[in-house]
Write a protein that holds these residues in place. Structure first.
Motif, PDB file in Angstrom:
ATOM      1  N   VAL A  70       9.719  40.108  36.043  1.00 55.40           N
ATOM      2  CA  VAL A  70      10.880  40.420  36.719  1.00 55.40           C
ATOM      3  C   VAL A  70      12.085  41.072  36.283  1.00 55.40           C
ATOM      4  N   ARG A  71      12.482  41.984  36.755  1.00 62.10           N
ATOM      5  CA  ARG A  71      13.664  42.739  35.974  1.00 62.10           C
ATOM      6  C   ARG A  71      14.866  42.451  37.008  1.00 62.10           C
ATOM      7  N   ILE A  72      15.955  41.863  36.265  1.00 58.66           N
ATOM      8  CA  ILE A  72      17.337  41.918  36.965  1.00 58.66           C
ATOM      9  C   ILE A  72      18.326  42.942  36.376  1.00 58.66           C
ATOM     10  N   ASP A  73      18.770  43.975  37.220  1.00 62.90           N
ATOM     11  CA  ASP A  73      19.998  44.761  36.921  1.00 62.90           C
ATOM     12  C   ASP A  73      21.086  44.490  37.691  1.00 62.90           C
ATOM     13  N   GLY A  74      20.819  43.543  38.490  1.00 64.98           N
ATOM     14  CA  GLY A  74      22.119  42.954  39.559  1.00 64.98           C
ATOM     15  C   GLY A  74      22.592  41.543  39.030  1.00 64.98           C
ATOM     16  N   PHE A  75      22.743  40.797  40.037  1.00 61.15           N
ATOM     17  CA  PHE A  75      23.310  39.377  39.696  1.00 61.15           C
ATOM     18  C   PHE A  75      22.400  38.333  40.380  1.00 61.15           C
ATOM     19  N   LEU A  76      22.359  37.285  39.616  1.00 59.64           N
ATOM     20  CA  LEU A  76      21.219  36.064  39.824  1.00 59.64           C
ATOM     21  C   LEU A  76      22.005  34.954  39.489  1.00 59.64           C
ATOM     22  N   THR A  77      22.252  33.988  40.628  1.00 61.85           N
ATOM     23  CA  THR A  77      22.592  32.458  40.416  1.00 61.85           C
ATOM     24  C   THR A  77      21.426  31.684  40.711  1.00 61.85           C
ATOM     25  N   GLY A  78      20.828  31.191  39.834  1.00 62.88           N
ATOM     26  CA  GLY A  78      19.731  30.181  40.283  1.00 62.88           C
ATOM     27  C   GLY A  78      18.702  30.316  39.279  1.00 62.88           C
ATOM     28  N   LYS A  79      17.512  30.309  39.522  1.00 63.86           N
ATOM     29  CA  LYS A  79      16.262  29.949  38.637  1.00 63.86           C
ATOM     30  C   LYS A  79      15.117  31.001  38.731  1.00 63.86           C
ATOM     31  N   ILE A  80      14.835  31.374  37.579  1.00 68.77           N
ATOM     32  CA  ILE A  80      13.781  32.269  37.511  1.00 68.77           C
ATOM     33  C   ILE A  80      12.260  31.353  36.837  1.00 68.77           C
ATOM     34  N   HIS A  81      11.386  31.675  37.743  1.00 70.27           N
ATOM     35  CA  HIS A  81      10.106  31.120  37.076  1.00 70.27           C
ATOM     36  C   HIS A  81       9.106  32.290  37.149  1.00 70.27           C
ATOM     37  N   ALA A  82       8.750  32.752  35.829  1.00 68.66           N
ATOM     38  CA  ALA A  82       8.150  34.075  35.896  1.00 68.66           C
ATOM     39  C   ALA A  82       6.713  33.775  34.953  1.00 68.66           C
TER      40      ALA A  82
ATOM     41  N   GLU B 283      18.890  29.355  35.338  1.00 71.76           N
ATOM     42  CA  GLU B 283      17.490  28.808  34.245  1.00 71.76           C
ATOM     43  C   GLU B 283      16.618  29.842  34.334  1.00 71.76           C
ATOM     44  N   ILE B 284      15.994  29.962  33.141  1.00 71.22           N
ATOM     45  CA  ILE B 284      14.766  31.208  33.161  1.00 71.22           C
ATOM     46  C   ILE B 284      13.602  30.529  32.277  1.00 71.22           C
ATOM     47  N   TYR B 285      12.514  30.499  33.204  1.00 66.20           N
ATOM     48  CA  TYR B 285      11.333  29.984  32.707  1.00 66.20           C
ATOM     49  C   TYR B 285      10.279  30.968  32.614  1.00 66.20           C
ATOM     50  N   CYS B 286       9.854  31.520  31.566  1.00 65.47           N
ATOM     51  CA  CYS B 286       8.852  32.818  31.545  1.00 65.47           C
ATOM     52  C   CYS B 286       8.161  32.979  30.001  1.00 65.47           C
ATOM     53  N   LYS B 287       7.122  33.762  30.177  1.00 68.92           N
ATOM     54  CA  LYS B 287       6.273  34.009  29.019  1.00 68.92           C
ATOM     55  C   LYS B 287       7.151  34.660  27.717  1.00 68.92           C
ATOM     56  N   ASN B 288       7.805  36.069  28.166  1.00 67.54           N
ATOM     57  CA  ASN B 288       8.684  36.514  27.084  1.00 67.54           C
ATOM     58  C   ASN B 288       9.781  37.116  27.893  1.00 67.54           C
TER      59      ASN B 288
ATOM     60  N   LYS C 153      24.099  40.019  30.386  1.00 74.50           N
ATOM     61  CA  LYS C 153      24.903  38.721  30.216  1.00 74.50           C
ATOM     62  C   LYS C 153      24.157  37.512  30.785  1.00 74.50           C
ATOM     63  N   VAL C 154      23.874  36.663  30.064  1.00 73.32           N
ATOM     64  CA  VAL C 154      23.187  35.379  30.664  1.00 73.32           C
ATOM     65  C   VAL C 154      23.699  34.255  29.997  1.00 73.32           C
ATOM     66  N   ASN C 155      24.086  33.457  31.183  1.00 76.36           N
ATOM     67  CA  ASN C 155      24.541  31.927  30.872  1.00 76.36           C
ATOM     68  C   ASN C 155      23.445  31.026  31.541  1.00 76.36           C
ATOM     69  N   ALA C 156      22.551  30.541  30.713  1.00 72.48           N
ATOM     70  CA  ALA C 156      21.392  29.884  31.164  1.00 72.48           C
ATOM     71  C   ALA C 156      20.914  28.856  30.269  1.00 72.48           C
ATOM     72  N   THR C 157      20.038  28.093  30.799  1.00 81.71           N
ATOM     73  CA  THR C 157      18.854  27.335  29.890  1.00 81.71           C
ATOM     74  C   THR C 157      17.544  28.124  29.907  1.00 81.71           C
ATOM     75  N   MET C 158      17.073  28.548  28.983  1.00 79.53           N
ATOM     76  CA  MET C 158      15.815  29.324  28.977  1.00 79.53           C
ATOM     77  C   MET C 158      14.742  28.607  28.418  1.00 79.53           C
ATOM     78  N   GLU C 159      13.348  28.610  28.845  1.00 85.43           N
ATOM     79  CA  GLU C 159      12.358  28.309  28.116  1.00 85.43           C
ATOM     80  C   GLU C 159      11.367  29.416  28.128  1.00 85.43           C
ATOM     81  N   VAL C 160      11.161  29.656  26.981  1.00 86.25           N
ATOM     82  CA  VAL C 160      10.282  31.030  26.703  1.00 86.25           C
ATOM     83  C   VAL C 160       9.154  30.492  25.892  1.00 86.25           C
ATOM     84  N   LYS C 161       7.521  30.846  26.597  1.00 84.20           N
ATOM     85  CA  LYS C 161       6.714  30.570  25.732  1.00 84.20           C
ATOM     86  C   LYS C 161       6.457  31.419  24.436  1.00 84.20           C
ATOM     87  N   GLU C 162       6.816  32.615  24.536  1.00 87.82           N
ATOM     88  CA  GLU C 162       6.643  33.436  23.203  1.00 87.82           C
ATOM     89  C   GLU C 162       7.516  33.870  22.549  1.00 87.82           C
TER      90      GLU C 162
END
Length: 128
Positions: free
Chosen positions: A33-45, A60-65, A71-80
């Motif tokens: 997933v690539r974000i060049d715009g604005f997202l309010t919410g969650k990403i599960h990739a 929130e962002i959950y992903c592999k990398n 700009k990011v204001n989030a809780t992130m869980e990144v596997k790698e």
């Protein structure tokens, strides 16, 4: 980001939220997933999440990398691996195995390094 195979011999391109686009909600992707715009919410990739220089994520962002230039204001869980580029502005909490913060990036928050090395160190501290 690269194309990937969906297992049926078909290649797919990453999901892109373009500059000038605003999304509120949840994104689930088996790929990148690539974000060049604005997202309010969650990403599960299951793949890589890239936040471009003009991208903004609040949620929130959950992903592999992940590779952050915006700009990011989030809780992130990144596997790698988490990479904060020089133009990145991050506020929040990151749980990741590895992190790289380039000179110029702004990081305000908490980083928890996960993985076998960290778990082993915590267990040895508790024993001693």
């Amino acid at each position: 980001m690269k194309k990937y195979s969906n297992g049926n011999g078909e290649s797919q391109v990453p999901n892109i939220i373009s500059l000038g686009t605003k999304v509120t909600g949840e994104i689930e992707s088996d790929g990148d997933v690539r974000i060049d715009g604005f997202l309010t919410g969650k990403i599960h990739a299951k793949g890589k999440v890239v936040i471009g220089k003009d991208g903004v994520v609040d949620g929130e962002i959950y992903c592999k990398n992940t590779d952050i230039s915006g700009k990011v204001n989030a809780t992130m869980e990144v596997k790698e691996v988490t990479v904060l580029k020089a133009t990145a502005v991050f506020t929040g909490k990151i749980t990741t195995s590895k992190i790289s913060i380039e000179t110029g990036a702004l990081f305000t928050g908490e980083c928890v390094m996960s993985g076998t090395g960290t778990a082993k160190a915590k267990n040895e501290t508790k024993k001693g």
